[in-house]
Design a protein around this motif. Structure first.
Motif, mmCIF file in Angstrom:
data_model
loop_
_atom_site.group_PDB
_atom_site.id
_atom_site.type_symbol
_atom_site.label_atom_id
_atom_site.label_comp_id
_atom_site.label_asym_id
_atom_site.label_seq_id
_atom_site.Cartn_x
_atom_site.Cartn_y
_atom_site.Cartn_z
ATOM 1 N N LYS A 121 -99.363 -30.444 81.642
ATOM 2 C CA LYS A 121 -100.554 -30.932 82.338
ATOM 3 C C LYS A 121 -100.706 -32.439 82.172
ATOM 4 N N ASP A 122 -100.511 -32.916 80.951
ATOM 5 C CA ASP A 122 -100.635 -34.344 80.661
ATOM 6 C C ASP A 122 -99.601 -35.159 81.418
ATOM 7 N N VAL A 123 -98.350 -34.697 81.379
ATOM 8 C CA VAL A 123 -97.264 -35.427 82.041
ATOM 9 C C VAL A 123 -97.528 -35.528 83.539
ATOM 10 N N THR A 124 -97.963 -34.423 84.134
ATOM 11 C CA THR A 124 -98.280 -34.434 85.573
ATOM 12 C C THR A 124 -99.380 -35.438 85.876
ATOM 13 N N TRP A 125 -100.437 -35.433 85.082
ATOM 14 C CA TRP A 125 -101.577 -36.334 85.288
ATOM 15 C C TRP A 125 -101.154 -37.796 85.133
ATOM 16 N N MET A 126 -100.387 -38.075 84.097
ATOM 17 C CA MET A 126 -99.939 -39.447 83.856
ATOM 18 C C MET A 126 -99.052 -39.950 84.984
ATOM 19 N N LYS A 127 -98.147 -39.097 85.455
ATOM 20 C CA LYS A 127 -97.263 -39.494 86.552
ATOM 21 C C LYS A 127 -98.049 -39.767 87.828
ATOM 22 N N GLN A 128 -99.078 -38.975 88.066
ATOM 23 C CA GLN A 128 -99.894 -39.139 89.277
ATOM 24 C C GLN A 128 -100.638 -40.469 89.308
ATOM 25 N N HIS A 129 -100.828 -41.078 88.135
ATOM 26 C CA HIS A 129 -101.640 -42.293 88.068
ATOM 27 C C HIS A 129 -100.856 -43.527 87.630
ATOM 28 N N LEU A 130 -99.531 -43.468 87.767
ATOM 29 C CA LEU A 130 -98.714 -44.635 87.450
ATOM 30 C C LEU A 130 -98.860 -45.709 88.515
ATOM 31 N N PHE A 131 -98.793 -46.968 88.092
ATOM 32 C CA PHE A 131 -98.815 -48.075 89.047
ATOM 33 C C PHE A 131 -98.103 -49.284 88.440
ATOM 34 N N GLY A 132 -97.658 -50.164 89.314
ATOM 35 C CA GLY A 132 -97.042 -51.407 88.863
ATOM 36 C C GLY A 132 -95.647 -51.211 88.284
ATOM 37 N N GLU A 133 -95.243 -52.180 87.466
ATOM 38 C CA GLU A 133 -93.906 -52.168 86.858
ATOM 39 C C GLU A 133 -93.958 -51.406 85.538
ATOM 40 N N VAL A 134 -93.687 -50.115 85.605
ATOM 41 C CA VAL A 134 -93.720 -49.280 84.411
ATOM 42 C C VAL A 134 -92.745 -48.117 84.572
ATOM 43 N N GLU A 135 -92.073 -47.792 83.494
ATOM 44 C CA GLU A 135 -91.213 -46.612 83.455
ATOM 45 C C GLU A 135 -91.859 -45.589 82.536
ATOM 46 N N PHE A 136 -91.960 -44.367 83.046
ATOM 47 C CA PHE A 136 -92.592 -43.291 82.286
ATOM 48 C C PHE A 136 -91.568 -42.198 82.039
ATOM 49 N N SER A 137 -91.502 -41.694 80.805
ATOM 50 C CA SER A 137 -90.543 -40.622 80.512
ATOM 51 C C SER A 137 -91.125 -39.648 79.505
ATOM 52 N N ASP A 138 -90.880 -38.373 79.758
ATOM 53 C CA ASP A 138 -91.240 -37.317 78.816
ATOM 54 C C ASP A 138 -90.061 -37.140 77.872
ATOM 55 N N GLN A 139 -90.243 -37.524 76.610
ATOM 56 C CA GLN A 139 -89.153 -37.482 75.638
ATOM 57 C C GLN A 139 -89.377 -36.412 74.563
ATOM 58 N N SER A 140 -90.188 -35.426 74.884
ATOM 59 C CA SER A 140 -90.552 -34.401 73.906
ATOM 60 C C SER A 140 -89.346 -33.683 73.320
ATOM 61 N N ASP A 141 -88.335 -33.466 74.123
ATOM 62 C CA ASP A 141 -87.160 -32.729 73.653
ATOM 63 C C ASP A 141 -86.218 -33.594 72.819
ATOM 64 N N ARG A 142 -86.549 -34.867 72.681
ATOM 65 C CA ARG A 142 -85.699 -35.773 71.909
ATOM 66 C C ARG A 142 -86.179 -35.921 70.463
ATOM 67 N N PHE A 143 -87.258 -35.231 70.120
ATOM 68 C CA PHE A 143 -87.828 -35.406 68.789
ATOM 69 C C PHE A 143 -88.042 -34.081 68.063
ATOM 70 N N VAL A 144 -87.775 -34.096 66.775
ATOM 71 C CA VAL A 144 -88.330 -33.123 65.838
ATOM 72 C C VAL A 144 -89.432 -33.864 65.106
ATOM 73 N N GLN A 145 -90.599 -33.241 64.986
ATOM 74 C CA GLN A 145 -91.695 -33.880 64.259
ATOM 75 C C GLN A 145 -92.040 -33.038 63.036
#
Length: 361
Positions: A121-145
């Motif tokens: 839900k968060d990723v969808t919302w954030m992507k919907q509101h991107l603007f300007g010069e920005v790169e957005f990536s979901d990196q959840s699978d790249r981390f163990v916390q």
């Protein structure tokens, strides 16, 4: 089908009782521990949690900061590199979509940690509101916390990490720390109300880091801890949980999180709706039962015979050995020390309004 974290086999080996939570199979407790033992270990010694189910996203680019300023409620214009800040993300009606942490890695790079159940839900919302010069990536699978929490956490990290790579201040982090031989983000954060750290490493290093922390922590009383203790610890510390004290229908001001909402910012999603609502009519309170019983989520609260709200989270808090709860109630009716009634299984039992957090350390 539920996912497994890279530490799944380690949990089974340690006798973890696995349950489905936020799309993952995670330990609720361990056979040699149990919620109370694990809770007290964190308060008195140190505990280790697998929180790899949490989500991580990255904003990077010239307009990364501008995007955060618009989509989140807190102000990040003065956030320093190496510091962490709590914030909320609201919908256009001012309700809370999620609460999250923002890590400033560089002038143009921010790591955001979101709740597992809200990741998509968060990723969808954030992507919907991107603007300007920005790169957005979901990196959840790249981390163990992994969360190392408790008063002895400092000694364990001190054994494994160079002094200059250990974050000194609460809500600060070192992006390229070496804990033992594992490269990770080392953060002075946590969700237990205790001194502690959260460590982020690559999935292939997760099991090595987990075992290293357990081995190094043996003489400090470390034990693995599950979801059950994580919940009782956060409640005892008065920390709100999304879906309980926060929902998409409740504004941050209505659940006493105004410290993370900067209304003097030029604009953020939900600001106008929060302004239009005016002074909040409800508020979050803490309460402690004064007779036997547990106040569970959804239980009605009464003052002088009138219903004034509902319990949002409640349990027996092991460290203080008292039944406590948080609730959302009509504002301005009760205060610290006010006697109230909670409806538990059709019976009203007495309670008292108390300060949050419940544990004073």
């Amino acid at each position: 089908m539920d996912l497994k974290t890279p530490l799944y086999d380690a949990h089974l080996k340690a006798g973890g009782k696995m349950v489905s939570f936020a799309g993952y199979m995670l330990p609720v407790q361990y056979k040699d521990g149990g919620v109370i033992k694990e809770h007290l270990a964190v308060r008195n010694q140190v505990g280790l949690f697998d929180v790899s189910h949490m989500g991580e996203v990255v904003y990077e680019g010239k307009d990364a900061l501008a995007n955060l300023q618009y989509v989140l409620t807190n102000d990040f214009s003065n956030l320093e590199i190496g510091r962490v800040r709590y914030t909320l993300m609201c919908n256009k009606n001012g309700g809370v979509i999620d609460d999250l942490l923002v890590y400033k890695c560089s002038a143009e790079k921010y790591l955001l940690v979101v709740n597992a159940a809200n990741r998509e839900k968060d990723v969808t919302w954030m992507k919907q509101h991107l603007f300007g010069e920005v790169e957005f990536s979901d990196q959840s699978d790249r981390f163990v916390q992994i969360a190392l929490q408790g008063p002895n956490a400092k000694e364990i990290i001190g054994q494994l990490t160079k002094e200059e790579e250990i974050p000194k201040k609460y809500y600060s982090f070192v992006e390229d720390a070496n804990v033992g031989s594992v490269s990770c983000i080392l953060s002075r954060t946590g969700y237990t109300g205790e001194f502690g750290y959260e460590l982020y490493c690559r999935p292939e290093d997760g099991l090595k880091l987990w075992d290293l922390l357990l081995k190094s922590g043996q003489k400090y009383g470390i034990i693995p801890c599950g979801l059950g203790a994580r919940d009782t610890l956060r409640l005892e510390a008065g920390m709100p949980l999304y879906g309980h004290e926060m929902t998409e229908e409740i504004t941050p001001l209505e659940t006493d999180l105004s410290f993370a909402v900067k209304m003097n910012k030029k604009e953020f999603i939900g600001k106008q709706a929060i302004l239009d609502k005016g002074e909040p009519k409800i508020t979050r309170i803490g309460l402690q039962l004064t007779e036997r019983g547990i106040a569970r989520e959804g239980a009605n609260i009464y003052f002088n015979g009138k219903k004034i709200g509902q319990i949002t989270s409640g349990t027996m808090c092991p460290f203080i050995n008292k039944a406590c709860a948080m609730a959302l109630v009509e504002k301005g009716i009760v205060e610290i020390g006010s006697p109230i009634d909670v409806e538990v299984r059709g019976k009203k039992i007495t309670a008292e309004v108390v300060a949050i957090p419940f544990v004073k350390k």
